[in-house]
Design an enzyme around this catalytic site. Structure first.
Site, PDB file in Angstrom:
ATOM      1  N   THR A 204      73.421  57.467 139.744  1.00  0.00           N
ATOM      2  CA  THR A 204      72.271  58.027 140.462  1.00  0.00           C
ATOM      3  C   THR A 204      71.280  56.927 140.803  1.00  0.00           C
ATOM      4  O   THR A 204      71.150  55.958 140.068  1.00  0.00           O
ATOM      5  CB  THR A 204      71.609  59.072 139.545  1.00  0.00           C
ATOM      6  OG1 THR A 204      72.484  60.172 139.443  1.00  0.00           O
ATOM      7  CG2 THR A 204      70.272  59.541 140.069  1.00  0.00           C
TER       8      THR A 204
ATOM      9  N   GLY B 194      73.107  69.003 139.021  1.00  0.00           N
ATOM     10  CA  GLY B 194      72.533  68.284 137.878  1.00  0.00           C
ATOM     11  C   GLY B 194      71.020  68.293 137.913  1.00  0.00           C
ATOM     12  O   GLY B 194      70.373  69.141 138.550  1.00  0.00           O
TER      13      GLY B 194
ATOM     14  N   GLY C 281      71.296  60.016 134.108  1.00  0.00           N
ATOM     15  CA  GLY C 281      71.981  60.252 132.837  1.00  0.00           C
ATOM     16  C   GLY C 281      72.672  61.593 132.829  1.00  0.00           C
ATOM     17  O   GLY C 281      72.925  62.188 133.882  1.00  0.00           O
TER      18      GLY C 281
ATOM     19  N   GLY D 224      73.091  64.901 133.201  1.00  0.00           N
ATOM     20  CA  GLY D 224      72.189  65.814 133.897  1.00  0.00           C
ATOM     21  C   GLY D 224      71.817  67.047 133.114  1.00  0.00           C
ATOM     22  O   GLY D 224      70.656  67.476 133.101  1.00  0.00           O
TER      23      GLY D 224
HETATM   24  N1  ASP Z   1      71.948  62.766 136.391  1.00  0.00           N
HETATM   25  C1  ASP Z   1      73.017  62.816 137.341  1.00  0.00           C
HETATM   26  C2  ASP Z   1      73.682  64.167 137.302  1.00  0.00           C
HETATM   27  O1  ASP Z   1      73.835  64.684 136.227  1.00  0.00           O
HETATM   28  C3  ASP Z   1      74.068  61.803 137.107  1.00  0.00           C
HETATM   29  C4  ASP Z   1      73.553  60.389 137.151  1.00  0.00           C
HETATM   30  O2  ASP Z   1      72.469  60.100 136.663  1.00  0.00           O
HETATM   31  O3  ASP Z   1      74.277  59.538 137.693  1.00  0.00           O
HETATM   32  O4  ASP Z   1      74.075  64.649 138.338  1.00  0.00           O
END
Ligand code: ASP
Length: 318
Positions: A182, A212, A233, A235
Site C-alpha cells: 500500500t 481493507g 499492514g 487491513g
Molecule cells: N492495508 C492493506 C489492506 O489490507 C494492505 C497493505 O497495507 O498493503 O488492504
C-alpha cells in the site's frame, strides 16, 4: 512558523535477505526520493496539503514498484480491486473509493468524491461511473497487471494463503510475498493545514469483494487539525483498531505526543491483535513519525528546503 513537510510510504513488510538486489533497492530509494522532492516543490509553491498528498499518491500509483494503481496485486480470481482514500484535516472532509478496477488513479477518484459529492465512500461500478462522470481516465483492468504480481498470485495460491512467508523471487528489498505494498502520503502545508491519502491493491489472493482498511477514514487514512495519518499492514486489524483515528484520539483526549501515541498503537495495540505493518504521520507542529513493527517499510519525508530523507530497513537512519 510551521515548516511545510511531506512524508510518504510504499508499504511495510519483511526483508528479503536472500534476494537483496542493490539495483532494485536503488530503484525503490530513487522513486521515493523523487516523489518526496516533487511534493516539496509543490509545497514550496504554496500548494495545499490536500493537493500535495493527492499528487504524491498518484505518482506512487503510477510506479509499478508499489502495490497501488499499476502494479497492484491480484485477487484470488486473478482480478484487481483497488481502494483509495483522501482526507483533509481542518475541514474533516473525506472521499474514498473501494473495489474499483477500471479507474487508472483511484486516489483521483477519491479526491473527486471529496470535492464533488455529499457522500464519502463509493464502491465498485458506482465508484467507476462517478469517476468517469468527473472526467477521470478509465483503463482496461489489464492495465494494472504486471508479470511479477501474477507470479506472486501463483505462489500464494499454491500455498493457499492470502500472504506467503517464503519464496522471495523478484529481488525486492522487502520480500514481495511478505510485504504490504500500500502507498500513502501525509503533508503539512505552509498555511498549517494537514491532509492524508492512502491507496492500495489490497492483499494478494484476497477474496473478491474484500475491502481493507485503506479506503476507510479512521482506519487506514485519517486527517484532523491535529494530525494526518496513512497506514499499511494487516487491513483487518487496522480496521478493528480504527488505527489512524486511534492516533488522533490518543493525542487529543489522552494528551500523548505523536511519538508516544504512534509507538503505543504500532508496538502494542496492533501487535496484540496479531497485526503487522506501520504508518506515517505528521502533526500540526510538523513532527513526523514513520513507525512499523515489520522488518522494513519503504518510507521517507522532506521538509521544504531540506534534502529528502528515504529509508527502507529498521536500522536505516531517518
Ligand atoms: N492495508 C492493506 C489492506 O489490507 C494492505 C497493505 O497495507 O498493503 O488492504
Amino acid at each position: 512558523m510551521v515548516k511545510a513537510t511531506i512524508a510518504i510510504h510504499g508499504g511495510a513488510g519483511a526483508i528479503a535477505r536472500a534476494s537483496l538486489d542493490a539495483e532494485t533497492e536503488l530503484r525503490y530509494r530513487r522513486a521515493l526520493r523523487d516523489i518526496i522532492a516533487s511534493g516539496q516543490l509543490l509545497l514550496a509553491d504554496g500548494a495545499s496539503a490536500l493537493e500535495v498528498v493527492t499528487e504524491a499518491v498518484r505518482q506512487l500509483e503510477e510506479c509499478p514498484l508499489f502495490n497501488a494503481g499499476r502494479g497492484s496485486v491480484f485477487t484470488a480470481a486473478a482480478t484487481h480491486e483497488l481502494d483509495a482514500c483522501v482526507m483533509e484535516g481542518h475541514t474533516l472532509q473525506a472521499g474514498a473509493v473501494a473495489s474499483v478496477s477500471r479507474v487508472r488513479n483511484p486516489v483521483l477518484a477519491a479526491r473527486a468524491v471529496l470535492q464533488h459529492s455529499p457522500h464519502v465512500l463509493f464502491c465498485g461500478a458506482g465508484a467507476e461511473s462517478f469517476a468517469e462522470q468527473h472526467g477521470l481516465e478509465m483503463v482496461d483492468p489489464a492495465f494494472f497487471a504486471t508479470p511479477e504480481r501474477r507470479a506472486q498470485l501463483t505462489r500464494a495460491q499454491a500455498s493457499g494463503q492470502a500472504l506467503l512467508d517464503h519464496d522471495a523471487a523478484a529481488g525486492d528489498p522487502l520480500d514481495p510475498d511478505r510485504k504490504f505494498g500500500t502507498v500513502g502520503a501525509v503533508a503539512l502545508d505552509a498555511a498549517g493545514h494537514l491532509a492524508a491519502a492512502t491507496s492500495t491493491g489490497g492483499m494478494t489472493n484476497k477474496q473478491p469483494g474484500r475491502i481493507g482498511d485503506s479506503p476507510l477514514p479512521g482506519a487506514g487514512c485519517y486527517a484532523s487539525d491535529g494530525v494526518a495519518v496513512s497506514c499499511t499492514g494487516t487491513g483487518e486489524v487496522f480496521i478493528r483498531t480504527l488505527a489512524a483515528y486511534d492516533l488522533d484520539a490518543q493525542m487529543r483526549y489522552g494528551g500523548l505526543s505523536l511519538r508516544q501515541a504512534a509507538a503505543r498503537l504500532i508496538d502494542e495495540k496492533i501487535v496484540q491483535l496479531g497485526g503487522s505493518g506501520g504508518l506515517i504521520a505528521i502533526d500540526r507542529e510538523g513532527n513526523v513519525v514513520l513507525p512499523f513493527n515489520s522488518e522494513g517499510m519503504y518510507r521517507g519525508y522532506g521538509v521544504v528546503g531540506d534534502a529528502p530523507r528515504v529509508a527502507i530497513y529498521a536500522e536505516d537512519a531517518q
